[in-house]
Scaffold this motif. Structure first.
Motif, PDB file in Angstrom:
ATOM      1  N   GLN A 114     -13.453  -6.506  19.978  1.00  0.00           N
ATOM      2  CA  GLN A 114     -14.250  -6.155  21.145  1.00  0.00           C
ATOM      3  C   GLN A 114     -15.613  -5.619  20.700  1.00  0.00           C
ATOM      4  O   GLN A 114     -15.735  -5.016  19.637  1.00  0.00           O
ATOM      5  N   ILE A 115     -16.621  -5.844  21.526  1.00  0.00           N
ATOM      6  CA  ILE A 115     -17.946  -5.302  21.221  1.00  0.00           C
ATOM      7  C   ILE A 115     -18.029  -3.926  21.877  1.00  0.00           C
ATOM      8  O   ILE A 115     -18.624  -3.758  22.946  1.00  0.00           O
ATOM      9  N   LYS A 116     -17.404  -2.948  21.247  1.00  0.00           N
ATOM     10  CA  LYS A 116     -17.365  -1.604  21.814  1.00  0.00           C
ATOM     11  C   LYS A 116     -18.619  -0.804  21.483  1.00  0.00           C
ATOM     12  O   LYS A 116     -19.019   0.070  22.235  1.00  0.00           O
ATOM     13  N   GLN A 173     -16.000  -4.547  27.474  1.00  0.00           N
ATOM     14  CA  GLN A 173     -15.452  -3.209  27.289  1.00  0.00           C
ATOM     15  C   GLN A 173     -16.329  -2.387  26.346  1.00  0.00           C
ATOM     16  O   GLN A 173     -15.837  -1.592  25.540  1.00  0.00           O
ATOM     17  N   THR A 174     -17.630  -2.616  26.426  1.00  0.00           N
ATOM     18  CA  THR A 174     -18.566  -1.871  25.593  1.00  0.00           C
ATOM     19  C   THR A 174     -18.570  -0.404  25.998  1.00  0.00           C
ATOM     20  O   THR A 174     -18.714  -0.071  27.172  1.00  0.00           O
ATOM     21  N   PHE A 179     -29.690  -1.890  33.888  1.00  0.00           N
ATOM     22  CA  PHE A 179     -28.271  -1.586  33.853  1.00  0.00           C
ATOM     23  C   PHE A 179     -27.737  -1.075  35.178  1.00  0.00           C
ATOM     24  O   PHE A 179     -26.609  -1.361  35.555  1.00  0.00           O
ATOM     25  N   GLY A 180     -28.542  -0.304  35.888  1.00  0.00           N
ATOM     26  CA  GLY A 180     -28.011   0.298  37.100  1.00  0.00           C
ATOM     27  C   GLY A 180     -26.864   1.225  36.734  1.00  0.00           C
ATOM     28  O   GLY A 180     -26.896   1.925  35.729  1.00  0.00           O
ATOM     29  N   LYS A 181     -25.790   1.174  37.519  1.00  0.00           N
ATOM     30  CA  LYS A 181     -24.634   2.036  37.256  1.00  0.00           C
ATOM     31  C   LYS A 181     -23.515   1.211  36.635  1.00  0.00           C
ATOM     32  O   LYS A 181     -22.972   0.310  37.242  1.00  0.00           O
ATOM     33  N   GLN A 182     -23.191   1.504  35.383  1.00  0.00           N
ATOM     34  CA  GLN A 182     -22.068   0.854  34.699  1.00  0.00           C
ATOM     35  C   GLN A 182     -21.178   1.959  34.128  1.00  0.00           C
ATOM     36  O   GLN A 182     -21.487   2.569  33.107  1.00  0.00           O
ATOM     37  N   GLU A 219     -13.420 -16.966  27.283  1.00  0.00           N
ATOM     38  CA  GLU A 219     -12.301 -16.378  28.021  1.00  0.00           C
ATOM     39  C   GLU A 219     -12.761 -15.170  28.826  1.00  0.00           C
ATOM     40  O   GLU A 219     -12.405 -15.004  29.995  1.00  0.00           O
ATOM     41  N   LYS A 220     -13.578 -14.334  28.213  1.00  0.00           N
ATOM     42  CA  LYS A 220     -14.040 -13.120  28.888  1.00  0.00           C
ATOM     43  C   LYS A 220     -14.951 -13.421  30.075  1.00  0.00           C
ATOM     44  O   LYS A 220     -15.007 -12.659  31.026  1.00  0.00           O
ATOM     45  N   TYR A 221     -15.667 -14.539  29.993  1.00  0.00           N
ATOM     46  CA  TYR A 221     -16.554 -14.904  31.094  1.00  0.00           C
ATOM     47  C   TYR A 221     -15.889 -15.862  32.065  1.00  0.00           C
ATOM     48  O   TYR A 221     -16.535 -16.703  32.681  1.00  0.00           O
TER      49      TYR A 221
END
Length: 307
Positions: free
Chosen positions: A3-5, A32-33, A78-81, A173-175
């Protein structure tokens, strides 16, 4: 793959920053960064001691100003993430050295840098980071648009090609599993083919047939997760596979190229492969991901030795 955490985004206060931050937001949405380090490195300023004594807050004010600009840009895109922590890092010194050190200290999963075309600057940083970083490198050209409908994975069916294909499958897969993946093998005709008694066309057919066989062996070792992968076989006519790769990427309107770094251990860390090297040099229009399994490099050793 991983994962690109933890993601490092290299900004330089040019117009390219806007594109990089948009891509960072795109990557973070479904990966899931947890942490993004937006980084700006100031080249050695060599400010005389007397000037610093007269203006003791000069450097701190400069740092605060740059951090403020980065924060404003991030807020815009980004706004709210929820769940993502932002860090704004301003360093002074040699650009590649500072980024490598930060990536090592923070155990980053990916470094994102820009590729300038019309803007001032060079691609030297990308090559240095691709050789030395202990994680993957995503190179974003000017004006690139963040989408991944089509991904091109050049492959010679090696282990590092397997890394790149598994990364492409994970991304697709993630997209949502809707992205199309193209696996391109560029084959050439050996100069001594005529000694076999075969014509050029006949030997080209033989080489393509073996490429097809090797692809089937290659893909059987990979969990495709139900993602459709289309093999492409390209005959290299001018001993320049990079031109063939970029030509195919343009033809299929690829949104990204993914290639594996050749160095998989500390002993081979600096050898990302001539193909990856030339792709970094020549590609100025399509996002390029150079994959390296996390930790499979002696990046910090290079930093220490200043290679």
């Amino acid at each position: 793959m991983y994962q690109i955490k933890k993601l490092i985004v290299c900004l330089d206060q040019s117009a390219l920053d806007d594109t990089l931050v948009r891509f960072a937001s795109f990557v973070a949405q479904v990966n899931q960064t947890k942490k993004i380090y937006f980084t700006n490195v100031i080249r050695n300023m060599n400010i005389p001691k007397e000037v610093l004594e007269e203006f003791p807050n000069l450097i701190q004010n400069m740092v605060d100003e740059r951090k403020g600009k980065m924060k404003d840009l991030v807020a815009k895109h980004f706004g709210k993430q929820d769940g993502i922590e932002f860090s704004f890092v301003v360093k002074e010194g040699q650009l590649s050295k500072k980024i490598l050190k930060l990536a090592h200290e923070k155990s980053a999963d990916m470094i994102m840098v820009g590729r300038k075309v019309e803007l001032p600057g060079t691609g030297v940083l990308s090559q240095r980071l691709a050789r030395r970083a202990s994680c993957s490198l995503l190179i974003i050209p000017e004006h690139a648009v963040p989408k991944i409908d089509k991904l091109l994975v050049p492959s010679d069916f090696s282990d590092y090609s397997k890394d790149a294909m598994e990364e492409a499958i994970m991304i697709a897969e993630k997209y949502g599993g809707k992205a199309k993946i193209y696996c391109q093998n560029v084959f050439s005709i050996p100069s001594g083919y005529h000694f076999t008694g075969k014509s050029y066309e006949e030997f080209a057919s033989i080489m393509e047939m073996h490429a097809e066989i090797n692809y089937k062996k290659f893909i059987r070792k990979i969990d495709t997760k139900g993602i459709h992968i289309k093999p492409l076989y390209t005959k290299d006519e001018d001993d320049d596979p990079v031109e063939d790769i970029l030509g195919k990427a343009a033809e299929i309107k690829a949104d990204g190229i993914i290639i594996g770094a050749k160095g998989r251990t500390a002993a081979t860390a600096l050898f990302i492969g001539s193909l990856a090297e030339r792709l970094i040099q020549m590609n100025d229009s399509i996002p390029l991901l150079v994959t390296r399994p996390k930790g499979k490099n002696a990046g910090i050793l290079d930093y220490i030795l200043e290679i």
